[in-house]
Design a protein around this motif. Structure first.
Motif, PDB file in Angstrom:
ATOM      1  N   ARG A 183      -4.420  -6.779   5.819  1.00 43.00           N
ATOM      2  CA  ARG A 183      -4.170  -5.683   4.891  1.00 43.00           C
ATOM      3  C   ARG A 183      -3.162  -4.732   5.514  1.00 43.00           C
ATOM      4  NH1 ARG A 183      -9.632  -2.930   3.559  1.00 43.00           N
ATOM      5  NH2 ARG A 183     -10.297  -3.783   5.568  1.00 43.00           N
ATOM      6  N   SER A 184      -2.171  -4.328   4.738  1.00 40.06           N
ATOM      7  CA  SER A 184      -1.126  -3.434   5.229  1.00 40.06           C
ATOM      8  C   SER A 184      -0.958  -2.260   4.279  1.00 40.06           C
ATOM      9  CB  SER A 184       0.211  -4.176   5.362  1.00 40.06           C
ATOM     10  OG  SER A 184       0.120  -5.227   6.288  1.00 40.06           O
ATOM     11  N   TYR A 186       1.760   0.771   3.420  1.00 39.74           N
ATOM     12  CA  TYR A 186       3.074   1.397   3.558  1.00 39.74           C
ATOM     13  C   TYR A 186       3.064   2.724   2.817  1.00 39.74           C
ATOM     14  CZ  TYR A 186       4.784  -3.220   5.035  1.00 39.74           C
ATOM     15  OH  TYR A 186       4.982  -4.392   5.704  1.00 39.74           O
ATOM     16  N   ALA A 200       6.974  -7.658   1.747  1.00 40.80           N
ATOM     17  CA  ALA A 200       5.637  -7.462   1.185  1.00 40.80           C
ATOM     18  C   ALA A 200       5.282  -8.601   0.238  1.00 40.80           C
ATOM     19  CB  ALA A 200       5.575  -6.116   0.460  1.00 40.80           C
ATOM     20  N   GLN A 209      -2.812  -8.590   1.665  1.00 32.21           N
ATOM     21  CA  GLN A 209      -2.889  -7.502   0.690  1.00 32.21           C
ATOM     22  C   GLN A 209      -2.028  -6.341   1.182  1.00 32.21           C
ATOM     23  OE1 GLN A 209      -6.952  -6.653  -0.963  1.00 32.21           O
ATOM     24  NE2 GLN A 209      -7.605  -8.046   0.669  1.00 32.21           N
ATOM     25  N   VAL A 210      -1.278  -5.734   0.275  1.00 32.01           N
ATOM     26  CA  VAL A 210      -0.382  -4.636   0.641  1.00 32.01           C
ATOM     27  C   VAL A 210      -0.567  -3.504  -0.364  1.00 32.01           C
ATOM     28  CG1 VAL A 210       1.986  -3.946   1.143  1.00 32.01           C
ATOM     29  CG2 VAL A 210       1.272  -6.326   1.542  1.00 32.01           C
ATOM     30  N   ARG A 211      -0.683  -2.286   0.147  1.00 27.77           N
ATOM     31  CA  ARG A 211      -0.775  -1.110  -0.696  1.00 27.77           C
ATOM     32  C   ARG A 211       0.139  -0.013  -0.154  1.00 27.77           C
ATOM     33  NH1 ARG A 211      -7.251  -0.294  -2.254  1.00 27.77           N
ATOM     34  NH2 ARG A 211      -7.549  -2.376  -3.156  1.00 27.77           N
ATOM     35  N   THR A 212       0.363   0.989  -0.977  1.00 28.78           N
ATOM     36  CA  THR A 212       1.175   2.124  -0.540  1.00 28.78           C
ATOM     37  C   THR A 212       0.507   3.423  -0.933  1.00 28.78           C
ATOM     38  OG1 THR A 212       2.470   2.273  -2.587  1.00 28.78           O
ATOM     39  CG2 THR A 212       3.299   0.798  -0.870  1.00 28.78           C
ATOM     40  N   TRP A 259      -6.962   3.174   2.701  1.00 29.88           N
ATOM     41  CA  TRP A 259      -6.845   1.994   1.841  1.00 29.88           C
ATOM     42  C   TRP A 259      -7.410   2.266   0.452  1.00 29.88           C
ATOM     43  CZ3 TRP A 259      -4.276  -2.464   2.036  1.00 29.88           C
ATOM     44  CH2 TRP A 259      -4.653  -3.509   1.186  1.00 29.88           C
TER      45      TRP A 259
END
Length: 342
Positions: A183-184, A186, A200, A209-212, A259
């Motif tokens: 999980r990342s 940004y 991404a 999984q990537v979120r900002t 997150w």
């Protein structure tokens, strides 16, 4: 028969005690040079079972011995000599055990300084500072290659360096191929960087999984919830490596909080999320203005360019009809506590 085995069948009582029959037989034996069981039974009026138990008990206590020439005859042994024969093996074992206890105590006492030195070394190593950028990169590659369950990344600062993203694909690819959960997080401006968007999307295609979010934790990488790498304030080339379990757990908790507040990284362009992200950034700028941060600090905090921040600030000032940054911060503060009439 061993001493520890004597019981009711060896004379009717504990090993160190004699029954009345045993005492009578011992007194009789002391009064004659030797005797046979038949002679003793006739003299004492003992039935064969009682006599046999008394003989067995006295012999086990070394108070009677058999004649060397006639095995059927018994002779008395003095209590002092019998006690010496009976107790010597026990005393020897006790001495041996005492020596073993002292030997073990001495051995373990000698380990005290080693233990203390090791603990101090471990405590020193629970947080390690790396000041060489190449050392930091090698460490991160090694941690990623050894990661087996979960990798958590916080990468603030907006658009990421294209060269760094290219190098990250190798280790990240191996990690995701092993089925490691990744999980990342940004910051929102990363969505406007083509290189970061491509990276991404590449990760998400492989199960990551990537979120900002607009504003969140500083840069940190956590592997298997056992070790974390965090940035050093004021020097992006330096890093802290944290092994201390409680500190790592705190960082994991910080990540989970961020997150939950973050928004999923979109695949493709969507006008609605673009508006939402713009609103989130604007609200973050408003909040940081109220805290008194200047444009440069806001840009660094939100991963934006100075020009973009200045443009947002100008729009906020127009909206509030403010004549200066000071007045803008003041009016924003009033809005936040709910006493503005605007």
């Amino acid at each position: 028969m061993e001493y520890g085995e004597l019981g009711a069948e060896g004379g009717g009582g504990p090993a160190g005690e004699l029954t009345p029959d045993g005492l009578r037989l011992y007194e009789y034996a002391a009064a004659v040079p030797s005797f046979t069981p038949t002679e003793a039974g006739d003299a004492l009026g003992l039935a064969r079972p009682e006599l046999a138990r008394a003989l067995e008990h006295l012999e086990a206590l070394r108070l009677l011995r058999r004649d060397a020439d006639e095995a059927c005859r018994y002779a008395v042994v003095s209590p002092e000599f019998a006690a010496g024969q009976l107790l010597w093996p026990m005393e020897r074992r006790i001495r041996q055990q005492s020596e073993d206890v002292e030997r073990i105590r001495t051995t373990f006492a000698a380990l005290g300084p080693c233990y203390q030195n090791g603990r101090q070394g471990r405590q020193r190593a629970e947080v390690e500072v790396l000041t060489d950028l190449e050392d930091v990169r090698r460490l991160i590659d090694g941690l990623a290659d050894n990661c087996r369950t979960e990798a958590l990344h916080v990468q603030p600062g907006g658009a990421r360096d294209p060269e760094a993203l290219l190098k990250a694909r190798a280790s990240m690819g191996r990690l995701l191929e092993r089925g490691v959960s990744s999980r990342s997080i940004y910051q929102h401006p990363a969505r406007y960087s083509q290189h970061t968007v491509e990276f991404a999307e590449w990760m998400m295609e492989r199960g990551a999984q990537v979120r900002t979010l607009a504003d969140g934790p500083d840069r940190m990488l956590i592997y298997d919830r056992k070790v974390a790498v965090v940035s050093v304030q004021g020097n992006s080339a330096h890093a802290l490596v944290v092994y201390e379990p409680n500190l790592v757990a705190f960082m994991v908790s910080s990540f989970e909080t961020a997150w939950r507040a973050a928004a999923p990284f979109p695949v493709g362009f969507d006008r609605e999320w673009a508006k939402q992200i713009s609103d989130d950034l604007r609200q973050s700028i408003v909040r940081l203005l109220a805290e008194g941060l200047d444009d440069k600090s806001i840009a660094r905090r939100l991963g934006m360019s100075m020009r973009t921040v200045q443009r947002h600030v100008a729009e906020i000032m127009r909206t509030l009809d403010a004549k200066s940054r000071f007045q803008t911060g003041y009016l924003v503060g009033l809005d936040e506590v709910g006493i503005s009439d605007r």
